[in-house]
Design a protein around this motif. Sequence first.
Motif, PDB file in Angstrom:
ATOM      1  N   GLU A   1      -4.991  32.128  51.934  1.00  0.00           N
ATOM      2  CA  GLU A   1      -3.877  32.151  50.993  1.00  0.00           C
ATOM      3  C   GLU A   1      -3.549  30.749  50.513  1.00  0.00           C
ATOM      4  O   GLU A   1      -3.293  30.525  49.332  1.00  0.00           O
ATOM      5  N   ALA A   2      -3.570  29.795  51.450  1.00  0.00           N
ATOM      6  CA  ALA A   2      -3.265  28.417  51.079  1.00  0.00           C
ATOM      7  C   ALA A   2      -4.282  27.912  50.063  1.00  0.00           C
ATOM      8  O   ALA A   2      -3.926  27.257  49.087  1.00  0.00           O
ATOM      9  N   ALA A   3      -5.549  28.241  50.278  1.00  0.00           N
ATOM     10  CA  ALA A   3      -6.585  27.784  49.352  1.00  0.00           C
ATOM     11  C   ALA A   3      -6.389  28.421  47.974  1.00  0.00           C
ATOM     12  O   ALA A   3      -6.496  27.751  46.951  1.00  0.00           O
ATOM     13  N   ARG A   4      -6.080  29.720  47.982  1.00  0.00           N
ATOM     14  CA  ARG A   4      -5.859  30.383  46.690  1.00  0.00           C
ATOM     15  C   ARG A   4      -4.648  29.782  45.998  1.00  0.00           C
ATOM     16  O   ARG A   4      -4.634  29.601  44.782  1.00  0.00           O
ATOM     17  N   ASP A   5      -3.636  29.471  46.787  1.00  0.00           N
ATOM     18  CA  ASP A   5      -2.425  28.874  46.240  1.00  0.00           C
ATOM     19  C   ASP A   5      -2.726  27.496  45.644  1.00  0.00           C
ATOM     20  O   ASP A   5      -2.065  27.057  44.718  1.00  0.00           O
ATOM     21  N   LEU A   6      -3.744  26.830  46.192  1.00  0.00           N
ATOM     22  CA  LEU A   6      -4.105  25.488  45.723  1.00  0.00           C
ATOM     23  C   LEU A   6      -5.258  25.561  44.731  1.00  0.00           C
ATOM     24  O   LEU A   6      -6.171  24.738  44.748  1.00  0.00           O
ATOM     25  N   TYR A   7      -5.239  26.572  43.888  1.00  0.00           N
ATOM     26  CA  TYR A   7      -6.110  26.679  42.718  1.00  0.00           C
ATOM     27  C   TYR A   7      -7.567  26.990  43.023  1.00  0.00           C
ATOM     28  O   TYR A   7      -8.434  26.790  42.182  1.00  0.00           O
ATOM     29  N   ALA A   8      -7.881  27.464  44.228  1.00  0.00           N
ATOM     30  CA  ALA A   8      -9.270  27.799  44.521  1.00  0.00           C
ATOM     31  C   ALA A   8      -9.532  29.244  44.097  1.00  0.00           C
ATOM     32  O   ALA A   8      -8.778  30.147  44.432  1.00  0.00           O
ATOM     33  N   THR A   9     -10.631  29.434  43.340  1.00  0.00           N
ATOM     34  CA  THR A   9     -11.044  30.789  42.987  1.00  0.00           C
ATOM     35  C   THR A   9     -11.591  31.441  44.258  1.00  0.00           C
ATOM     36  O   THR A   9     -11.932  30.739  45.215  1.00  0.00           O
TER      37      THR A   9
END
Lengths: 401, 324
Positions: free
Chosen positions: B225-233
């Motif tokens: 979730e953190a990665a998705r939140d930080l603009y990672a596809t």
Amino acid sequence: MTITLSGVSKVFGDFTAVHPLDLTIPEGSFFALLGASGCGKTTTLRMIAGLEEPTGGTVLLGEEDITALPPHKRPVNTVFQNYALFPHLDVAENVAFGLRRRGITSVRKQVEEMLELVELGPLAGRKPRQLSGGQQQRVALARALINRPRVLLLDEPLGALDLKLRRQMQLELKRIQTEVGITFVHVTHDQEEAMTMADTVAVMNAGRVEQLGAPDELYERPRSTFVANFLGTSNLIEAEITEAGGEELVLKATGTDSVLRLPAERCAAPDPQTGGKLLVGVRPEKISLTHAEDDDGEGAGTQANGTGARRGAVNGANGEGNGGADNRLTGRIRDAGYLGVSMQYVVDSPVCPEFSVYEQNVERDARLTPGADVVLRWRPAHTFALDATQDADAGTVEEAL
Amino acid sequence: MTATGAPASEGAAPPTGTGPLSTGSAQGDASGTAARRGRRKLTPYWLLLPAGLWLALFFVAPFFYQASTSVQSGSLEDGFRVTWDFTNYSDALAMYGPHFLRSFLYAATATVLCLLIGYPLAYLIAFRAGRWRGLLLVMVIAPFFTSFLIRTLAWKTILSDAGPVVGVLKSLHVLDVTSQLGLTGDDRLLATPLAVVCGLTYNFLPFMILPLYSSLERIDLSLHEAARDLYATPATVFRKVTFPLSLPGVVAGTLLTFIPASGDYINAQLLGSPNTQMVGNAIQKQFLNVLDYPAAAAMSFILMAIILIAVSVYMRKAGTEELV
């Protein structure tokens, strides 16, 4: 940027986490969603982040509808409850993560500046597991802030820290928010934290917003028993209206002759009528406690003892009239607790079995010990009234247990 | 001993001494405590004893025995003697070079295939299976309920010349392609390199899936979730977060697959032909048929040395110490 939730709801199976919710979070504000666990505050936050898809309603960021946007396309960043730092990356790379994902390659200067802001410069090369809880918390904050999000979402960011560190980080967060000037939406179950940091607090209960306003407004003029009890402590007295319609409401505590007064505008119940019932409330620190022997009857502001005199002086200094007599009750001290800055008394009173009173620890009357008969006084202007049809215990600790 | 200035008369001090503190009137008490403390200190070693004995008996002793065998010379009739004859090693390499090469080639191919098949499955079980997780894991382990030999024999039936697999592949002209690549020949699957690699892949797949699963399952979902939140596809989340964090599992899985696969001989024996023999087959033949023990021992040591070197290079490359 302003966030507007309109009719946003979330249903998990047969559990409604968030009932249709309308909320406007103004730009640049420090907005707190306050409530006990399971009240829907985190779900609301996750719907703004895009980590949870609303069952209904729309989420607007400024003018743009972002309801269907996946999280990586939203100009919104989150500080997670457990920080969710990437364990395989060092501090600098954790902080740079968002920038790199947006194709920015020369991140060094920005990362340095951001680590400076959260005072972690020397630890850039460490791995998250080599940091203390407070340091991890700052990395999580830096990792989100470096992206200059339109809105920063904080999900119980201080929950895992010990009390002292939490106090320090509260001030720090407030400082950083003022410095960067972006909208912070902060989810917490800690009412003190919400009141210290936020300029607007929305108190949530069972998937609904109970009341929204500035911290002092919520505290001084709660509009439901939940808010009255969840934010600090309230003494609630069931009373019957004997005089309505004027600027002042006059009531009689149920089952006694004690007369209670309050300004009509401080009544949260719609259209109070003579003969109707209300819950009359007062905060424990607004009450002055006098030993029964020193009491001079119905007079106001002329008490002989120190506390009373002090309070009278304050009233005088404020220059506002009492609008007549103080509210006055009698009782007997059941319990007295020494808290350092104050004394906490529990008073048995015919109208309210556990009346809480906090007295500043200045000149203690040695006679105020358990068993002593006392008189409680407070000003009508410090009194509020709530609709009596609610559960008077809503939001109390006992209820939560 | 500990006490530097202690008089010689105190020589009877407890062996695992608590130092100068133990002297004085409470001598008896102190020595009792010291003995207890000494026993406590020894506890871990007692616990190590069974495993240590087992290793000494079944690894260290055979190891030295085989090491000495590998430098013997002589014949079965006259007996073997230690002559420090290292020609066993050079002869083995000269004669069985292709076997070694095939072993590592087949094992490496099977390992890569296991990774390609096992990773998606482990990922699915760890993140997407929900309440089916337990059942799927049992299904991964289920083949172990049947003996290794029987399972491999079953493959013989599956891949047999008259079997359905060959028929289907033939009609789809897949076998033409694979024979062009040198993986099969004569319109058969059995007795080809492909069959051996298939057998190895099948037999060692669970050893790949289980460590992969356990490392994936440990990843905190909030990191995704953190990665998705930080603009990672979603693809970047996998590339930058999930995969790096699963590396310990990848390393463990590849080692658990590659090492036994490169020493395996059952698959090559049952599914292969003389042209697909691996070093395991050669060692088995020397030990059990030719009875040239020194040659067999030398080959075993060469195999072991190559694996050790390969593994240590691989571990350093993968940098597992750096990981969580």
